[in-house]
Write a protein that holds these residues in place. Sequence first.
Motif, PDB file in Angstrom:
ATOM      1  N   GLY A  11       0.801  -1.230   0.000  1.00 35.15           N
ATOM      2  CA  GLY A  11       0.000   0.000   0.000  1.00 35.15           C
ATOM      3  C   GLY A  11       0.830   1.276   0.000  1.00 35.15           C
ATOM      4  O   GLY A  11       0.283   2.369   0.045  1.00 35.15           O
ATOM      5  N   THR A  13       2.868   2.335  -2.414  1.00 36.02           N
ATOM      6  CA  THR A  13       2.851   2.967  -3.732  1.00 36.02           C
ATOM      7  C   THR A  13       1.545   2.634  -4.441  1.00 36.02           C
ATOM      8  O   THR A  13       0.954   1.578  -4.222  1.00 36.02           O
ATOM      9  CB  THR A  13       4.024   2.474  -4.602  1.00 36.02           C
ATOM     10  N   LYS A  14       1.116   3.575  -5.260  1.00 33.43           N
ATOM     11  CA  LYS A  14      -0.104   3.360  -6.040  1.00 33.43           C
ATOM     12  C   LYS A  14       0.222   3.551  -7.512  1.00 33.43           C
ATOM     13  O   LYS A  14       1.078   4.371  -7.862  1.00 33.43           O
ATOM     14  CB  LYS A  14      -1.174   4.394  -5.650  1.00 33.43           C
ATOM     15  N   ASN A  15      -0.448   2.809  -8.372  1.00 36.19           N
ATOM     16  CA  ASN A  15      -0.263   3.005  -9.805  1.00 36.19           C
ATOM     17  C   ASN A  15      -0.936   4.308 -10.204  1.00 36.19           C
ATOM     18  O   ASN A  15      -1.966   4.688  -9.650  1.00 36.19           O
ATOM     19  CB  ASN A  15      -0.893   1.845 -10.591  1.00 36.19           C
ATOM     20  N   ARG A  16      -0.344   5.011 -11.180  1.00 38.42           N
ATOM     21  CA  ARG A  16      -0.925   6.283 -11.589  1.00 38.42           C
ATOM     22  C   ARG A  16      -2.229   6.043 -12.345  1.00 38.42           C
ATOM     23  O   ARG A  16      -2.402   4.980 -12.967  1.00 38.42           O
ATOM     24  CB  ARG A  16       0.055   7.073 -12.452  1.00 38.42           C
TER      25      ARG A  16
END
Length: 165
Positions: A11, A13-16
């Motif tokens: 959690g 990092t998130k994908n753009r």
Amino acid sequence: MKLNEIRDNEGATKNRMRVGRGIGSGKGKTGGRGVKGQKARTGVAIKGFEGGQMPLHRRLPKRGFTPPNAKDYNEVNLGRIQVAIDAGKLDTGATVTVESLVAAGVVSKPRDGVRILGNGELTTKLVFEVAGASRSAAEAIARAGGSITMLAGGVTEASAPEATA
């Protein structure tokens, strides 16, 4: 653990968000831009634009002067220092310096030094070694039986240049 096993926490990092990739994506069609008009297009810079009229920020005259080498002091009131002493964060036997105030959590970072202001009451005898102090702070420190030493380049109310309007 090996170098090839290092990962971010779950959690972290998130994908753009890929916009404009169909209605099912939730950001399709207008891609989060609303509809029509200049702001829906790319390359828009109209923050201060007033339709061709001379903008307000250009109509008003420039005022004042920002000195390029101004000192940025931490301003600390005597009352705040007394609260730190009462809480046991400041040692009454040691000299009060920028470093001791940072360690006690009275100021967050050293900046260009500390300037003591006279708001509040000081009941403890302390020895200060600071960049500057207001006249009322110096009198309050002397009343409590303490002393104050100004560091080189420091500012007191008496040595500060008079403000002209």
